[in-house]
Write an enzyme that holds these catalytic residues in place. Structure first.
Site, PDB file in Angstrom:
ATOM      1  N   GLU A  94      27.800  63.747  21.746  1.00  0.00           N
ATOM      2  CA  GLU A  94      26.410  63.928  22.189  1.00  0.00           C
ATOM      3  C   GLU A  94      25.650  65.050  21.472  1.00  0.00           C
ATOM      4  OE1 GLU A  94      26.638  64.208  26.462  1.00  0.00           O
ATOM      5  OE2 GLU A  94      27.917  62.444  26.612  1.00  0.00           O
ATOM      6  N   GLU A 120      32.727  54.498  27.076  1.00  0.00           N
ATOM      7  CA  GLU A 120      32.556  54.970  28.456  1.00  0.00           C
ATOM      8  C   GLU A 120      31.796  53.943  29.317  1.00  0.00           C
ATOM      9  OE1 GLU A 120      31.001  58.946  28.624  1.00  0.00           O
ATOM     10  OE2 GLU A 120      32.125  59.584  26.854  1.00  0.00           O
ATOM     11  N   ASP A 154      30.310  51.715  31.902  1.00  0.00           N
ATOM     12  CA  ASP A 154      30.195  51.431  33.323  1.00  0.00           C
ATOM     13  C   ASP A 154      28.803  50.845  33.549  1.00  0.00           C
ATOM     14  OD1 ASP A 154      30.242  55.010  34.121  1.00  0.00           O
ATOM     15  OD2 ASP A 154      28.629  53.819  33.229  1.00  0.00           O
ATOM     16  N   ASN A 170      30.809  60.445  19.169  1.00  0.00           N
ATOM     17  CA  ASN A 170      30.629  59.746  20.438  1.00  0.00           C
ATOM     18  C   ASN A 170      29.280  60.111  21.056  1.00  0.00           C
ATOM     19  OD1 ASN A 170      31.784  58.100  22.620  1.00  0.00           O
ATOM     20  ND2 ASN A 170      31.836  59.994  23.816  1.00  0.00           N
ATOM     21  N   HIS A 181      26.901  53.701  29.098  1.00  0.00           N
ATOM     22  CA  HIS A 181      26.648  53.924  30.532  1.00  0.00           C
ATOM     23  C   HIS A 181      25.413  53.108  30.884  1.00  0.00           C
ATOM     24  CE1 HIS A 181      29.723  56.921  31.095  1.00  0.00           C
ATOM     25  NE2 HIS A 181      29.261  57.673  30.114  1.00  0.00           N
TER      26      HIS A 181
END
Ligand code: G3I
Length: 372
Positions: free
Chosen positions: A182, A290, A292, A224, A260
């Site tokens: 990030e 990641e 979700d 990432n 996400h």
């Protein structure tokens, strides 16, 4: 062409690892709606565990999960079911928090490897691969670091020391490292609200990759980030950085696309495919790191069905992109997810409910991987 939710015949011949790694989210706002003891609920009829579905079809896929507070937990009654589902379904682990700077290094001269080591040992004992997360991030740093009065050269040395120590410790044991996490803002600018940026400038990213490679020449090194799924200003900036790194020989092997997502509000699938294609064109491995798919609570049957389709579509995009090796979901049970604590009123983002019942999303993924 939008990714169709059709079985992918190619996935029976693909010789690449699609690692379905689930990073268990721990913590904030976990929803222990029920006390769970005894064996977990059975899978729906005709569904084998993900790990078995993939092995039976000869897919080069590892199935596993990262481990958070429910791992080796001796107080939560759900820990037993968690470990049972974890081992049954998944054969990859990704530490959700325990390899981050703060948890790993509470003092300048104190590295606390015990918990992360137990995860790596658990993985080895259960035929699981491990994805390292994350060496350099603006969050979860240690107060001795952020509170110190350091010169730029001192911070550069601290960065090198941290990366070299941690990467050397796990050398040969991991299948990937998230080296930098990030580093961009959503508008595509550098994330300036970062200890590393404020002390070193944007060069900390390149420094981190070079230092990680020097410590471990073999483990694939990833950048990432989130909100870089489709074509947008942020993914453009990430692409430009990675293209520059590849052109100059800065050692980067892959891109972690966090994903996400919000149920029913994914970026256009074609846009994700286009972004994945350009990243693959740089010769990069692609990991969905990641995943979700959160929703407003309480969940409705309709939204759970939408979530299932969303999960299936994301997996389908990865299956159709040969550079996409890994799908990491940020947790596998709604009992333990970062979402409710971060997004009040939202949750139910994962593929098992808080009582470890498989949700429609689990069935959708299972059917896709089974060629149905
Ligand atoms: O371990 C301490 C505990 O000792 C203490 O009592 C408790 C209360 O202060 O905090 C515990 O640490 C928490 C940690 O999770 C472990 O539960 C931290 O406060 C909390 O901030 C931390 O949250 C994690 C978050 O990253 C940190 O920003 C989430 O679990 C984790 O899911 C989340 O994961 C990130 C990825 O690493 C990067 N991408 C975004 C993703 C979601 O934010």
């Amino acid at each position: 062409m939008a990714a169709e939710s059709t079985a992918i015949s190619r996935c029976t011949v693909l010789s690449r690892w699609l690692l379905l790694a689930v990073s268990l989210t721990v913590a904030c706002g976990g929803n222990p709606a029920t006390t769970v003891t005894g064996p977990p609920p059975p899978l729906p009829r005709q569904l084998d565990p993900l790990r078995k579905v993939i092995a039976d079809r000869g897919l080069k896929i590892g199935i596993g999960t990262a481990i958070g507070s429910l791992f080796n937990n001796t107080t939560d009654p759900a820990a037993g079911q968690y470990m049972t589902v974890l081992t049954r379904e998944f054969n990859v682990i990704t530490p959700e928090n325990d390899m981050k700077f703060g948890p790993l290094r509470p003092a300048q001269n104190q590295f606390r490897f015990v918990r992360a080591d137990s995860m790596v040992a658990f993985a080895a004992a259960n035929g699981m691969k491990v994805r390292g997360h994350t060496l350099v991030w603006h969050q979860q740093l240690a107060s001795w670091l952020t509170g110190g009065s350091w010169t730029t050269d001192q911070v550069k040395a601290l960065l090198d020391e941290h990366i070299t120590t941690v990467v050397s410790h796990y050398k040969g044991q991991l299948s990937a490292w998230d080296v930098v996490n990030e580093a961009f803002d959503d508008d595509g600018g550098a994330r300036t609200a970062s200890f590393w940026y404020s002390k070193i400038g944007s060069g900390y990213v390149e420094q981190a990759f070079k230092t990680a490679r020097a410590a471990d020449p073999d483990t694939p090194l990833f950048y990432n980030d989130y909100n870089i799924e489709g074509m947008n200003a942020k993914s453009d900036a990430v692409y430009a950085m990675l293209a520059d790194f590849k052109a100059r020989g800065v050692p980067v092997d892959g891109i972690g696309v966090q994903m996400h997502l919000i149920a029913g509000a994914l970026p256009p699938l074609a846009s994700i495919q286009q972004n994945f294609a350009r990243l693959a064109g740089l010769g990069l491995k692609i990991h969905i790191t990641e995943l979700d798919v959160r929703m407003n609570l309480p969940a409705t049957q309709e939204m759970l069905a939408t979530q299932a389709q969303n999960y299936r579509d994301v997996f389908n995009i990865c299956l159709q992109q040969s550079a996409c090796e890994m799908v990491v979901m940020w947790g596998f049970t709604d009992r333990s997810s970062w979402v409710p604590g971060t997004f009040p009123g939202q949750g139910d983002a994962l593929i098992f409910d808080s009582s470890f019942q498989p949700k429609p999303a689990y069935t959708a993924i299972n059917n896709l991987l089974a060629g149905k």
